[in-house]
Design a protein around this motif. Structure first.
Motif, PDB file in Angstrom:
ATOM      1  N   ASP A  67     -30.256 -68.477   3.952  1.00 37.35           N
ATOM      2  CA  ASP A  67     -30.908 -69.726   3.392  1.00 37.35           C
ATOM      3  C   ASP A  67     -32.519 -69.303   3.417  1.00 37.35           C
ATOM      4  OD1 ASP A  67     -28.541 -71.082   2.977  1.00 37.35           O
ATOM      5  OD2 ASP A  67     -28.536 -71.912   4.884  1.00 37.35           O
ATOM      6  N   ALA A  68     -32.952 -68.602   4.128  1.00 36.92           N
ATOM      7  CA  ALA A  68     -34.369 -68.499   4.242  1.00 36.92           C
ATOM      8  C   ALA A  68     -34.821 -67.136   3.278  1.00 36.92           C
ATOM      9  CB  ALA A  68     -34.753 -68.143   5.756  1.00 36.92           C
ATOM     10  N   GLY A  69     -33.836 -66.636   2.630  1.00 39.61           N
ATOM     11  CA  GLY A  69     -34.404 -65.483   1.940  1.00 39.61           C
ATOM     12  C   GLY A  69     -34.627 -64.263   2.600  1.00 39.61           C
ATOM     13  N   THR A  70     -34.269 -64.060   3.898  1.00 39.33           N
ATOM     14  CA  THR A  70     -34.418 -62.951   4.344  1.00 39.33           C
ATOM     15  C   THR A  70     -33.166 -62.582   5.356  1.00 39.33           C
ATOM     16  OG1 THR A  70     -36.014 -62.056   5.893  1.00 39.33           O
ATOM     17  CG2 THR A  70     -35.513 -64.090   6.583  1.00 39.33           C
ATOM     18  N   ILE A  71     -33.497 -61.926   6.223  1.00 37.59           N
ATOM     19  CA  ILE A  71     -32.185 -61.335   7.012  1.00 37.59           C
ATOM     20  C   ILE A  71     -32.230 -61.730   8.698  1.00 37.59           C
ATOM     21  CG2 ILE A  71     -31.565 -59.197   5.852  1.00 37.59           C
ATOM     22  CD1 ILE A  71     -33.494 -57.544   7.713  1.00 37.59           C
ATOM     23  N   SER A  72     -31.324 -61.752   9.154  1.00 33.95           N
ATOM     24  CA  SER A  72     -31.160 -62.543  10.638  1.00 33.95           C
ATOM     25  C   SER A  72     -32.197 -61.658  11.397  1.00 33.95           C
ATOM     26  CB  SER A  72     -29.648 -62.462  10.899  1.00 33.95           C
ATOM     27  OG  SER A  72     -29.055 -61.202  10.706  1.00 33.95           O
ATOM     28  N   TYR A  73     -32.177 -60.248  11.118  1.00 31.76           N
ATOM     29  CA  TYR A  73     -32.815 -59.470  12.356  1.00 31.76           C
ATOM     30  C   TYR A  73     -34.386 -60.095  12.414  1.00 31.76           C
ATOM     31  CZ  TYR A  73     -29.696 -55.576  10.687  1.00 31.76           C
ATOM     32  OH  TYR A  73     -28.723 -54.906  10.285  1.00 31.76           O
ATOM     33  N   GLU A  74     -34.924 -60.442  11.133  1.00 30.52           N
ATOM     34  CA  GLU A  74     -36.210 -60.768  11.028  1.00 30.52           C
ATOM     35  C   GLU A  74     -36.351 -62.413  11.793  1.00 30.52           C
ATOM     36  OE1 GLU A  74     -38.209 -61.993   7.269  1.00 30.52           O
ATOM     37  OE2 GLU A  74     -40.046 -61.427   8.518  1.00 30.52           O
ATOM     38  N   ILE A  75     -35.384 -63.019  11.618  1.00 27.30           N
ATOM     39  CA  ILE A  75     -35.285 -64.246  12.546  1.00 27.30           C
ATOM     40  C   ILE A  75     -35.128 -64.102  13.765  1.00 27.30           C
ATOM     41  CG2 ILE A  75     -34.493 -66.639  12.369  1.00 27.30           C
ATOM     42  CD1 ILE A  75     -33.712 -66.153   9.570  1.00 27.30           C
ATOM     43  N   MET A  76     -34.240 -63.489  14.264  1.00 22.79           N
ATOM     44  CA  MET A  76     -34.070 -63.309  15.948  1.00 22.79           C
ATOM     45  C   MET A  76     -35.281 -62.553  16.585  1.00 22.79           C
ATOM     46  SD  MET A  76     -30.705 -61.038  17.171  1.00 22.79           S
ATOM     47  CE  MET A  76     -29.494 -61.940  16.528  1.00 22.79           C
ATOM     48  N   SER A  77     -35.868 -61.571  15.693  1.00 20.73           N
ATOM     49  CA  SER A  77     -37.000 -61.024  16.224  1.00 20.73           C
ATOM     50  C   SER A  77     -37.954 -62.167  16.533  1.00 20.73           C
ATOM     51  CB  SER A  77     -37.383 -59.909  15.470  1.00 20.73           C
ATOM     52  OG  SER A  77     -38.837 -59.636  15.361  1.00 20.73           O
ATOM     53  N   ARG A  78     -38.250 -62.996  15.819  1.00 21.06           N
ATOM     54  CA  ARG A  78     -39.407 -64.082  15.605  1.00 21.06           C
ATOM     55  C   ARG A  78     -39.108 -65.148  17.116  1.00 21.06           C
ATOM     56  NH1 ARG A  78     -40.823 -66.702  10.111  1.00 21.06           N
ATOM     57  NH2 ARG A  78     -42.212 -67.949  11.538  1.00 21.06           N
ATOM     58  N   LEU A  79     -37.817 -65.689  16.769  1.00 16.96           N
ATOM     59  CA  LEU A  79     -37.292 -66.581  17.797  1.00 16.96           C
ATOM     60  C   LEU A  79     -37.583 -66.206  19.306  1.00 16.96           C
ATOM     61  CD1 LEU A  79     -33.913 -67.852  16.130  1.00 16.96           C
ATOM     62  CD2 LEU A  79     -35.857 -69.325  16.251  1.00 16.96           C
ATOM     63  N   GLY A  80     -37.084 -65.307  19.448  1.00 16.96           N
ATOM     64  CA  GLY A  80     -36.926 -64.887  21.009  1.00 16.96           C
ATOM     65  C   GLY A  80     -38.398 -64.886  21.583  1.00 16.96           C
ATOM     66  N   LYS A  81     -39.249 -64.465  20.733  1.00 13.78           N
ATOM     67  CA  LYS A  81     -40.642 -64.455  21.670  1.00 13.78           C
ATOM     68  C   LYS A  81     -41.606 -65.576  21.561  1.00 13.78           C
ATOM     69  CE  LYS A  81     -40.691 -59.899  19.276  1.00 13.78           C
ATOM     70  NZ  LYS A  81     -41.001 -59.612  17.888  1.00 13.78           N
ATOM     71  N   ASN A  82     -40.909 -66.697  21.491  1.00 12.48           N
ATOM     72  CA  ASN A  82     -41.680 -67.904  21.283  1.00 12.48           C
ATOM     73  C   ASN A  82     -41.645 -68.654  22.843  1.00 12.48           C
ATOM     74  OD1 ASN A  82     -43.299 -68.588  18.698  1.00 12.48           O
ATOM     75  ND2 ASN A  82     -41.145 -67.749  18.206  1.00 12.48           N
ATOM     76  N   PRO A  83     -42.738 -69.105  23.497  1.00 13.92           N
ATOM     77  CA  PRO A  83     -42.721 -69.427  24.842  1.00 13.92           C
ATOM     78  C   PRO A  83     -42.299 -70.853  25.070  1.00 13.92           C
ATOM     79  CG  PRO A  83     -44.913 -69.097  23.989  1.00 13.92           C
ATOM     80  CD  PRO A  83     -43.962 -68.452  22.911  1.00 13.92           C
ATOM     81  N   ARG A  84     -42.237 -71.665  23.693  1.00 15.55           N
ATOM     82  CA  ARG A  84     -42.087 -73.131  23.912  1.00 15.55           C
ATOM     83  C   ARG A  84     -40.556 -73.416  23.932  1.00 15.55           C
ATOM     84  NH1 ARG A  84     -46.130 -75.770  19.381  1.00 15.55           N
ATOM     85  NH2 ARG A  84     -44.135 -75.048  18.134  1.00 15.55           N
ATOM     86  N   PHE A  85     -39.704 -72.547  23.881  1.00 21.13           N
ATOM     87  CA  PHE A  85     -38.249 -72.536  24.216  1.00 21.13           C
ATOM     88  C   PHE A  85     -38.197 -72.674  25.594  1.00 21.13           C
ATOM     89  CE2 PHE A  85     -37.703 -70.527  19.899  1.00 21.13           C
ATOM     90  CZ  PHE A  85     -36.813 -71.426  19.506  1.00 21.13           C
ATOM     91  N   ILE A  86     -37.032 -73.909  25.922  1.00 24.42           N
ATOM     92  CA  ILE A  86     -36.263 -73.612  27.271  1.00 24.42           C
ATOM     93  C   ILE A  86     -35.396 -72.516  26.883  1.00 24.42           C
ATOM     94  CG2 ILE A  86     -34.768 -74.944  28.642  1.00 24.42           C
ATOM     95  CD1 ILE A  86     -35.852 -77.332  27.497  1.00 24.42           C
TER      96      ILE A  86
END
Lengths: 363, 363
Positions: free
Chosen positions: A339-358
């Motif tokens: 849906d985002a016009g990219t690959i899951s690899y890129e999204i996974m690599s972004r999400l995990g590094k964000n400190p605002r998540f529980i």
């Protein structure tokens, strides 16, 4: 009703382990190495290495940078940690202080550096180019190696360009190149060609060591058929506000969405600051579980740094504090990537590094 | 010649401070608050808050999440830290333990929660909706507030949808709405409407407090003219390898680039794992300084997790270990955003959180 503010990232280590074991079985008798570069694709290299070292007897890991290897070394005492970007002036000290780290040598200049700075009890990997045209020795550079040079190495590796497309001509082409170059220049060395995707191309591609990355994290590296891996990553975020959106009104930055009928919207506490791709603007999906039924809502307007707005018209009984599902078993990061016009690899690599998540690890 | 492996992110705090002071001057006599959410757009909230608190006497900060406020509170003793996502069950304790934190109240449900959990010596901000259709009280919800309710608040705020487009009809529309709603419901409260972009729309938009974010970080929030801000972020990475790319060969994953003539390539040690957008595949640019001249090279093939490949045909004397410039004064993140089909905000927010960079703060 609750008032909640913070998004949650859930990493299922149980599923990750199961994926690793499945892939390990598929690629026997090859050695199964785990690729934990980029902080284990953002999911936490420490946690992933501890898990695989303890419960899967994994003793071979790949990272990209020496600084990544240094971080995981304490959790993998007796393992070998291969460093894909190799050894240079800027990380030599790290190699010296971490005897588990073994450099990959990608080109003649890096090999010269190795020979000037050999490290005790370590034999580097030689990376050879077979068609990706990225890192690796070209054939004329292999020809220039002396017999003594060739004895420096412990493993010969290469990497596939199109392993996720079963019938792509590049696969046979690269396999032939790899066979020929390995047999010509390193007939006695163990070899590694396949990453996750290569495993599914069959035994010919597996050689002595496979490098398990994306598929272990749940990504479908064989997208020509249903995913055989378990989903590892789930992302949820609370509904901050519910509001009417009257006909004619615009939504979000640059007013890229206009309501052509009266709509109802939910504002969710997650945005590109948390790693959600901004390219999901006006196309992404959000899900709600409501009365045992899964409802799908469309992201409308631009994804902003801290929030998204979605159209919940027709979904009854949603409340402030309810959970919006951004990624889950039923809508994986592969789906989001599409849906985002990219690959899951890129999204996974972004999400995990964000400190605002529980951040939750499930075993 | 050097062999180097690691990319570098350079954050110029001197330029950031200068930008803040320029914006502060432009918006006088409004109070200049600094927006440091999302870890100061990825650049390091601790460093930015320390800087502005000490050298610009900044005493008002905005974060999105209470966890972000908690992290900067020790560096801004006497400051007020506004929390945009507000207060809820999941962060109430953080508010209790950090008396500098003041919640923004975005909707009636959040206001009910506030009234059940009032905190000593703190008066929340009320956020009102004026056209963005994101967070904020809608007018019928303002009508429902009692006189006593209205006295709970210390500030009324709203947010522009199209402040970066000088002549967009939304600006006048939102300003009119804000005036009317503020004067009707909160005639005596101080008010805040403008973020960075709103400042450049003129005095009418500045009210009592401006919220300085993007422009302070060097982003051009008035893209209808040359940027008046100093560039803050530079990104460089070393050349890992230089190779010939023979005519007919393919490059990178999925073989999306084919050489139609003989080319020369450089492989650079940075990828989407470091925050470089994958959408720069086959369109992004890389620069080299060589003999006092700036050379431009195109990214060819897909951006991968740890590497990019660029076409350096015609650029003489490049060597392994040379520096590739990914972002700099002469090619800012705004330029990169344009090439990547997104905005600099998103890229900045990604880059700064990646631990593989050698991170340098310049004063």
């Amino acid at each position: 009703m609750s008032v909640l503010t913070q998004p949650t990232l859930e990493i299922n280590l149980g599923c990750l382990l199961e994926n690793f074991l499945t892939l390990q079985k598929l690629s026997k008798p090859s050695v199964a190495a785990a690729v934990v570069k980029d902080d284990a694709y953002g999911l936490g290299a420490k946690q992933v290495v501890e898990l695989l070292y303890k419960y899967a007897d994994c003793r071979h890991f790949f990272v990209a940078q020496a600084v990544e290897g240094e971080k995981i070394a304490p959790f993998a005492d007796k393992a070998v940690i291969y460093v894909l970007q190799g050894m240079g002036q800027d990380n030599l000290e790290i190699f010296k202080q971490n005897p588990q780290l073994v450099p990959v040598v990608n080109c003649p200049e890096a090999f010269e550096f190795w020979k000037q700075n050999r490290l005790d009890k370590r034999q580097p990997v030689i990376h050879i180019e077979t068609g990706l045209n990225r890192l690796g020795f070209r054939e004329h550079e292999l020809e220039a190696l002396s017999q003594a040079d060739k004895k420096e190495f412990s493993l010969v590796m290469s990497h596939l360009a199109c392993g996720d497309e079963k019938d792509h001509f590049m696969n046979a082409y690269q396999l032939e190149n790899f066979k020929r170059l390995k047999n010509t220049y390193f007939p006695d060395l163990p070899a590694s060609l396949a990453a996750s995707d290569g495993i599914f191309l069959g035994k010919d591609f597996q050689w002595n060591m496979v490098r398990l990355g994306a598929a272990m994290y749940g990504i479908n590296t064989a997208p020509y058929r249903e995913n055989q891996m378990k989903n590892v990553v789930s992302v949820t975020a609370p509904v901050l506000q519910i509001a009417d959106l009257p006909k004619g009104q615009f939504v979000g930055y640059s007013a890229t969405y206009r309501a052509n009928t009266n709509r109802k919207v939910a504002i969710i506490s997650i945005g590109y600051g948390d790693g959600l791709p901004r390219s999901l603007s006006n196309v992404g999906k959000v899900f709600f579980k409501n009365g045992g039924v899964l409802h799908e809502a469309r992201i409308i307007g631009r994804v902003s740094m801290d929030n998204i707005i979605c159209d919940i018209t027709g979904i009854d009984n949603l409340q402030v504090g309810d959970t919006a599902y951004l990624a889950a078993d039923f809508y994986t990061l592969d789906d989001m990537g599409r849906d985002a016009g990219t690959i899951s690899y890129e999204i996974m690599s972004r999400l995990g590094k964000n400190p605002r998540f529980i951040r939750k690890y499930i075993k």
